[in-house]
Structure formats: C-alpha cells, structure tokens
Write a protein that holds these residues in place. Structure first.
Motif, PDB file in Angstrom:
ATOM      1  N   ARG A 105      21.931  64.507   0.846  1.00  0.00           N
ATOM      2  CA  ARG A 105      22.489  64.187   2.162  1.00  0.00           C
ATOM      3  C   ARG A 105      22.366  62.686   2.374  1.00  0.00           C
ATOM      4  O   ARG A 105      21.367  62.086   2.001  1.00  0.00           O
ATOM      5  CB  ARG A 105      21.759  64.943   3.268  1.00  0.00           C
ATOM      6  N   VAL A 106      23.370  62.093   2.987  1.00  0.00           N
ATOM      7  CA  VAL A 106      23.414  60.640   3.188  1.00  0.00           C
ATOM      8  C   VAL A 106      23.570  60.347   4.667  1.00  0.00           C
ATOM      9  O   VAL A 106      24.551  60.762   5.293  1.00  0.00           O
ATOM     10  CB  VAL A 106      24.578  60.001   2.395  1.00  0.00           C
ATOM     11  N   GLN A 107      22.585  59.631   5.228  1.00  0.00           N
ATOM     12  CA  GLN A 107      22.636  59.233   6.631  1.00  0.00           C
ATOM     13  C   GLN A 107      23.344  57.884   6.728  1.00  0.00           C
ATOM     14  O   GLN A 107      22.903  56.891   6.150  1.00  0.00           O
ATOM     15  CB  GLN A 107      21.213  59.125   7.195  1.00  0.00           C
ATOM     16  N   MET A 108      24.452  57.850   7.451  1.00  0.00           N
ATOM     17  CA  MET A 108      25.239  56.631   7.577  1.00  0.00           C
ATOM     18  C   MET A 108      24.637  55.732   8.654  1.00  0.00           C
ATOM     19  O   MET A 108      24.317  56.188   9.758  1.00  0.00           O
ATOM     20  CB  MET A 108      26.691  56.967   7.916  1.00  0.00           C
ATOM     21  N   THR A 109      24.474  54.445   8.337  1.00  0.00           N
ATOM     22  CA  THR A 109      23.820  53.504   9.251  1.00  0.00           C
ATOM     23  C   THR A 109      24.718  52.314   9.577  1.00  0.00           C
ATOM     24  O   THR A 109      25.673  52.002   8.843  1.00  0.00           O
ATOM     25  CB  THR A 109      22.514  52.961   8.630  1.00  0.00           C
ATOM     26  N   ALA A 110      24.357  51.638  10.671  1.00  0.00           N
ATOM     27  CA  ALA A 110      25.075  50.412  11.042  1.00  0.00           C
ATOM     28  C   ALA A 110      24.762  49.281  10.071  1.00  0.00           C
ATOM     29  O   ALA A 110      25.516  48.294   9.996  1.00  0.00           O
ATOM     30  CB  ALA A 110      24.704  50.005  12.468  1.00  0.00           C
ATOM     31  N   ASP A 111      23.658  49.409   9.312  1.00  0.00           N
ATOM     32  CA  ASP A 111      23.332  48.390   8.315  1.00  0.00           C
ATOM     33  C   ASP A 111      24.467  48.247   7.306  1.00  0.00           C
ATOM     34  O   ASP A 111      24.804  47.135   6.888  1.00  0.00           O
ATOM     35  CB  ASP A 111      22.039  48.758   7.586  1.00  0.00           C
ATOM     36  N   LEU A 112      25.033  49.371   6.884  1.00  0.00           N
ATOM     37  CA  LEU A 112      26.134  49.298   5.911  1.00  0.00           C
ATOM     38  C   LEU A 112      27.345  48.613   6.527  1.00  0.00           C
ATOM     39  O   LEU A 112      27.993  47.782   5.866  1.00  0.00           O
ATOM     40  CB  LEU A 112      26.512  50.695   5.424  1.00  0.00           C
ATOM     41  N   TYR A 113      27.654  48.956   7.770  1.00  0.00           N
ATOM     42  CA  TYR A 113      28.802  48.337   8.443  1.00  0.00           C
ATOM     43  C   TYR A 113      28.658  46.812   8.445  1.00  0.00           C
ATOM     44  O   TYR A 113      29.594  46.079   8.110  1.00  0.00           O
ATOM     45  CB  TYR A 113      28.901  48.879   9.866  1.00  0.00           C
ATOM     46  N   LEU A 169      17.916  47.224   6.387  1.00  0.00           N
ATOM     47  CA  LEU A 169      17.011  48.373   6.335  1.00  0.00           C
ATOM     48  C   LEU A 169      15.552  47.919   6.269  1.00  0.00           C
ATOM     49  O   LEU A 169      14.827  48.240   5.327  1.00  0.00           O
ATOM     50  CB  LEU A 169      17.351  49.272   5.135  1.00  0.00           C
ATOM     51  N   PRO A 170      15.088  47.174   7.274  1.00  0.00           N
ATOM     52  CA  PRO A 170      13.726  46.645   7.247  1.00  0.00           C
ATOM     53  C   PRO A 170      12.642  47.715   7.330  1.00  0.00           C
ATOM     54  O   PRO A 170      11.473  47.430   7.079  1.00  0.00           O
ATOM     55  CB  PRO A 170      13.683  45.725   8.472  1.00  0.00           C
TER      56      PRO A 170
END
Length: 464
Positions: A270-278, A361-362
């Motif tokens: 499962r992959v949690q999508m984050t604003a970090d990638l954006y 992703l600190p």
C-alpha cells in the motif's frame, strides 16, 4: 555448477565423515617417497580418488577428480606442495581462505577508504549491497582457483536473465574483479583470470515534455492523502504483471471488471500519497539534483539568494566525486519555502526548521532510515506514472524519479538562452560528455529549428 567447498576442507577425523563416506585402513594408500600423513583413498559414494594430509592439527582433504591411481598420486603431490607453501606464507589452510574471506577483506579496506575520504560512503554501500545480493550467493562455494573466464561469464549471463542492465552488470563484475585482485595480492591465486567484457549500451531515461510534466504534478496534487495499492495478477497469457488501484475500503455493490481483477490479484504493498511528492516533482524539475540528493538534503544545505537573480544555492554532500554547489531555477525557491512551511511555523521559536532536519519526509529522521524515505517517494511517483500512463517514453525508455533531473536539464538545452554545455554540466554535477551521451541524446534537430535556420547579421564595413 559450483565447485562445493573447494580449497582445503577441514575434517576432525575419519569418524566425522558419514557412514556413506567413511574411509577404512584397508583403502588408505600412502604416496610413495612422501610423509606417511599424505595418503590417497576412495569413497563408496565417489568414483574419484581423494587425497588426505595432516597439518597444523587439522585433517585436510580434497577430491583429485581422477579415477586413475597414478594421476591421483600426481595430484596428491601438488596438494602437498600447496599445503606447505601456505604454511610458509602464514596463510590459513581451511576453506575460510576463499572467496568470501577475500570479499569481506575488500569491504574492510573500503571502509577504511571511506574514513580517509578516499571513497564515498554511497559507493561503499552500493558495493555491500551488490556483494550480498548477487556476488556472494553465486561465488561463495567456488574455489578461488576454479574461478575462470567461463565461471564469470556464467555470472554475467545469470544477471542478464535477471534483466539487469549492462551498466549495472558492469558494476557487479567490477566488484568481482576487486575481490580476485585482492586474492592475487594475498597469494591465494597466481593471477586474476581474464574477465569477459560487458558491452555498455547507453540507455538514457525518459524525460517529460511540458504537457506531460503538467499531467504529472496535477495528478500528484490530486492524489495527496489517498492510499493506493500495488497489486500483482496473472493475465490471460499466463504472465504476471502489476497494476495500481485506489485502496478498496468497501466491497462494491456490483461486480465490475476492476473488482474482478482485484479479487483475482495479490496485494504487494500500500502506498500513502503525500504532499512531499507534489512539491518534489516541481523542485526536481527546477533544481538539477539527483534522487539520492533528496535522501540526504537537509535545511543546512539550502540557502535562498535574492538579488538580481533569485535562486537556491544547494551545498549538498559529495555525489559521484562532485562537491560544487548547485544553483537552481527561480521557481525552486517558492517550492522549498512551501515544503518547509508544511512542517514548520517560522514565526514560532519552538517549531522552526533545524539545520540538521531533512527537507523531504523529515519524519524519517534517523540516518539509517533515509533510504526508506527515498523508497517511499519513488513508490508514490510510480503510482503517479501508472495513473497518468507515463511509465515509458515514446521510444520505450523507462521513466523513474530520475527522469525529473533529465527533464530539468533538457529544458535548459531546449529553452535556455545561450546556456553553454560546460556551465550546465558543472552545475548539474556531471560532465559535458555525460550531458551529450545521456541527456542531449534526446535532442532532435526539429526541437531547435529556429537556431538551425537562424542567420548572422551582416558585418558592417569599417569606416575611416
């Protein structure tokens, strides 16, 4: 087939051998004109003669691979000379003085080089990974003396079947060469065997056109907060393939083609999508950096410069022997500030970004967990690629997170006004040759038709 436990195998006594392999006093034959401890014998389970010798309180034995007694005697004499040579040189006599021992010694030497700053920690980590992933499982059971051109060729073929690229295979073979060179220096082998050449075929990663780039970051923004699943299933041809779908929290009221496919598949992750990638997609497209730079980038490495030009100065850790700062496009400044604001409130002293905090992703704050941070971003990016159908380029080239770096460099080649190759290469921490081979290889004449058709202004005649 690997030669099992080569070198000088140690046994405690004849009684330690199973009944199937037990020797007896009747079939022990002393080698003429040599010490009584040097004998040859036969086993019920083997057609070959074996040689046995007692040295340093150990019983050493080896198969002669000979069925003829006379040739077995000749092998035993060579075995005796080898044992005595090792004793004189102070080498261990058992099987530990083999490939694995030499491999571990090479890793120890490289650890020391990392401490002396003669080798990057990343290169050392890569070698450790290659050693345990492929090299040791293949070579561990081989006698060093039995590793030749054809054994190494078999290793290369095995990696090829595993679908590794030629550059990657070349890195694995390079590690094998290091280990064999160490074995030669220690006297375990007389010479490093001839090593097959791996023909490197340049395989540039795909990049994204402006329209495709727009699709990427728009999709990444829309998916923030969602959980997606990567699943594996067997298609109609009997081939396994993976696909992504949004996490199913409820059973559908009616069966659909997708629900049937999901029911027949197996969940991989499962992959949690984050604003970090954006933010990362925009940041990489405007900063020339590699994905590995993201893993280690801390706030102390980033300095915002505002003057005639606005940009970030990235003083990142050394990568691929390059240590000069990188300067970014202006857009990277706003993206960095937006990323920092997601985790910190600069107006509150107790919640300000610390110099050693990681930018992306600190929450993966421990050094040994930063690899997990990069993996998370790569997996999120994989979902976006699948969702937009941009996994491969027009020529079938693979697209990964690294493709954003290619995109950044390609945009400077296409849209930069008079950017020279040397300046671009140095700022991107690479060489003009690499720019030409891996980045500019995507350039076509039509992309710069204006430059090709441009004309110089006529020079005016000098006047008195």
């Amino acid at each position: 087939m690997a030669v099992k436990k080569a070198a000088l195998t140690v046994i405690k006594s004849d009684a330690a051998i199973s009944g199937k392999h037990r020797t007896s006093a009747q079939n022990l034959t002393q080698v003429p004109n040599y010490p009584k401890k040097l004998v040859i014998y036969q086993l019920a389970a083997s057609p070959f003669w074996w040689v046995r010798y007692y040295a340093d309180g150990k019983i050493l034995r080896r198969s002669t691979k000979e069925t003829d007694k006379r040739r077995a005697f000749a092998f035993a004499k060579d075995f005796y000379d080898e044992v005595n040579y090792r004793q004189r040189q102070g080498y261990v006599l058992n099987s530990r003085a083999g490939f694995e021992q030499c491999a571990n010694a090479v890793i120890e030497q490289q650890d020391a080089k990392v401490q002396r700053k003669e080798m990057s920690e990343m290169m050392q980590q890569n070698d450790k990974y290659r050693l345990h992933k492929e090299v040791l499982p293949y070579f561990r059971e081989y006698d060093l003396k039995n590793i030749d051109y054809f054994v190494i060729e078999g290793f290369i073929n095995k990696l090829g079947k595993d679908k590794l690229t030629p550059p990657t295979i070349s890195n694995y073979v390079g590690l094998v060469r290091k280990i064999l060179s160490y074995a030669q220096r220690k006297g375990f082998i007389q010479a490093v065997p001839q090593i097959p050449k791996v023909k490197k075929v340049d395989a540039p990663r795909g990049w994204f056109t402006p329209r495709q780039y727009y699709q990427l970051w728009k999709c990444a923004g829309a998916l923030v907060g969602e959980t997606w699943e990567v699943r594996k299933w067997t298609n109609a041809k009997g081939e396994e393939e993976s696909f992504v779908c949004e996490r199913q929290t409820e059973k559908p009221k009616r069966a659909t083609a997708l629900s049937k496919k999901i029911a027949a598949s197996k969940l991989m992750r499962r992959v949690q999508m984050t604003a970090d990638l954006y933010n990362l997609i925009v940041f990489m497209k405007n900063s020339f950096i590699r994905p590995t730079d993201i893993k280690w980038m801390q706030h102390k490495h980033v300095e915002a410069i505002r003057g005639e030009h606005t940009y970030l100065r990235l003083s990142l850790p050394t990568s691929k022997k390059h240590d000069k700062p990188i300067v970014t496009m202006e857009k990277a400044v706003a993206v960095y500030e937006r990323q920092r604001a997601m985790y910190y409130s600069e107006d509150k002293k107790e919640n300000q970004a610390k110099p050693d905090d990681y930018v992306f992703l600190p929450e993966y704050s421990k050094k040994d967990k930063r690899g997990n941070a990069l993996t998370s971003l790569q997996r999120q990016f994989g979902v976006v690629l699948s969702k937009t159908g941009l996994e491969t380029g027009a020529r079938g080239e693979e697209r990964t997170l690294y493709s954003l770096r290619h995109t950044c460099i390609m945009y400077r080649l296409l849209y930069g006004d008079g950017v020279d190759l040397l300046t671009l290469a140095r700022n991107a921490r690479t060489s003009p040759e690499m720019i030409d081979r891996f980045y500019a290889s995507h350039l076509e004449g039509e992309m710069n038709i204006g430059l090709l058709q441009s004309k110089r202004n006529k020079m005016k005649k000098p006047t008195d």
